[in-house]
Scaffold this active site. Structure first.
Site, mmCIF file in Angstrom:
data_model
loop_
_atom_site.group_PDB
_atom_site.id
_atom_site.type_symbol
_atom_site.label_atom_id
_atom_site.label_comp_id
_atom_site.label_asym_id
_atom_site.label_seq_id
_atom_site.Cartn_x
_atom_site.Cartn_y
_atom_site.Cartn_z
ATOM 1 N N LYS A 226 -64.241 14.829 -35.391
ATOM 2 C CA LYS A 226 -65.099 14.864 -34.196
ATOM 3 C C LYS A 226 -64.355 15.519 -33.028
ATOM 4 C CE LYS A 226 -67.800 11.061 -35.901
ATOM 5 N NZ LYS A 226 -67.832 9.627 -36.182
ATOM 6 N N GLY A 319 -75.122 4.945 -38.387
ATOM 7 C CA GLY A 319 -76.323 4.210 -38.797
ATOM 8 C C GLY A 319 -77.412 5.150 -39.264
HETATM 9 N N1 HSE Z 1 -68.525 7.364 -40.718
HETATM 10 C C1 HSE Z 1 -68.891 7.705 -39.386
HETATM 11 C C2 HSE Z 1 -68.530 6.563 -38.459
HETATM 12 C C3 HSE Z 1 -70.359 7.995 -39.339
HETATM 13 O O1 HSE Z 1 -68.246 5.466 -38.951
HETATM 14 O O2 HSE Z 1 -68.515 6.741 -37.259
HETATM 15 C C4 HSE Z 1 -70.798 8.668 -38.094
HETATM 16 O O3 HSE Z 1 -70.169 9.896 -37.904
#
Ligand code: HSE
Length: 341
Positions: A226, A319
């Site tokens: 991210k 989610g």
């Molecule tokens: N696996 C990711 C999390 C999902 O737990 O944030 C959302 O990007």
């Protein structure tokens, strides 16, 4: 808007449920209609019908684990690969919701390029292509007057990318800091109530927060992915994973959490980035730090801007419906802006 979905796991099904349940409201209020014409998966099979698939039957078949149970319909094909569906040039957008690969971004990256070449917009929940090949995809999309949107890749449908790229378009964003992984925040929150790490992780998987391979969540790589996306989108800076210091929560024991609690502190997996680089690190925060009180799968991000000071956004980080909504919001944004005279 005709759509091809690559992947039909938690996010794809969440998006389809939203279309099923809110389709007529979206049409009435926003003049938005979407039709799924193709779905390709690694484990359930593939379906294609240029006049549209039936969403209820699609969801039922997916729940049973195989598209073999999707009923026959005139014009239905069960034998097309993703590249063939894209080459048919009947869809307006490719929705990439297959599992993230942060090493190669494949096979999603190839499908994204094929889709842009075929004149389709992109809406991605898959982080790989945006983290690893942003500049090329962005340029190709611009050259072809197409859009690449990826709200789902950071903080699910909480409008992080819309805030940063649209609402704050006239500001310079100097840094970003927050809690960007729902799974680890859920685990840390549950461990504080006495639950074991393994049970908390199992729950996060059951609730659809964790990635297909959850080691990327707990070792910090999902949050790092991210940060790569934020580096590209906020700072115009294509970070490599090597530019980031990354660690996760796997070494945090129940004893560490109890010690922090006794000292009036709380562990959070904090991700932060500036144009110079970034890090993902489990950090003990005092309870009066606002991030210390972001609990469960909720995420938060503070953007430091030149004109608006700090802006903090708190909301769902993972989610089924929450991430499915991100796809809807991207497609609605594409629809609103793609046909501007
Ligand atoms: N696996 C990711 C999390 C999902 O737990 O944030 C959302 O990007």
């Amino acid at each position: 808007m005709k759509l091809i979905l690559i992947g039909f796991g938690v996010v794809g099904q969440g998006f389809a449920e939203i279309l099923r349940d809110k389709g007529s409201e979206l049409q009435r209020k926003h003049n938005f209609t979407a039709e799924i014409v193709g779905v390709v998966t690694a484990s359930k099979g593939s379906l294609y019908r240029s006049s549209g698939l039936d969403i209820t039957s699609l969801l039922e078949a997916a729940e049973g684990g195989s598209f073999d149970d999707y009923p026959s319909q005139p014009g239905l094909r069960r034998d097309l690969a993703a590249s063939e569906m894209i080459a048919a040039r009947e869809a307006d957008a490719l929705v990439e919701v297959s599992p993230t690969n942060l090493e190669t971004a494949q096979p999603a990256l190839e499908y994204c390029h094929l889709a842009l070449d075929a004149g389709m917009h992109l809406a991605l929940a898959n982080k790989g292509p945006v983290a690893l090949d942003y500049a090329t995809l962005r340029e190709k999309a611009r050259d072809k007057s197409l859009q690449m949107r990826y709200e789902a890749t950071v903080m699910a449908g909480t409008p992080t990318m819309h805030l940063a790229e649209d609402a704050l378009a006239g500001c310079v964003i100097r840094s970003a800091r927050g809690i960007l992984n729902g799974t680890t925040n859920y685990i840390l929150t549950q461990m504080e109530t006495g639950m074991s790490y393994d049970d908390a992780l199992a729950q996060a998987q059951e609730l659809g927060y964790a990635e297909t391979d959850p080691s990327g969540d707990v070792e910090g790589w999902d949050a790092a992915g991210k940060l790569l996306i934020l580096g590209n989108a906020l700072f115009g800076r294509g970070f490599a994973l090597a530019d980031l210091e990354v660690s996760g929560i796997t070494t945090i024991s129940a004893g560490d959490i109890a010690d922090a609690k006794a000292a009036g502190q709380r562990y959070k997996l904090i991700a932060s980035a500036t144009p110079a680089g970034g890090s993902v690190t489990a950090t003990r925060l005092p309870l009066d730090d606002p991030l210390a009180n972001v609990a469960g799968s909720t995420n938060a991000i503070t953007l430091e801007t030149d004109l608006m000071g700090d802006i903090t956004l708190i909301g769902a980080g993972a989610g089924k419906l929450e991430t499915g909504y991100a796809i809807l919001s991207d497609l609605m944004a594409i629809e609103r802006t793609a046909h501007r005279p």
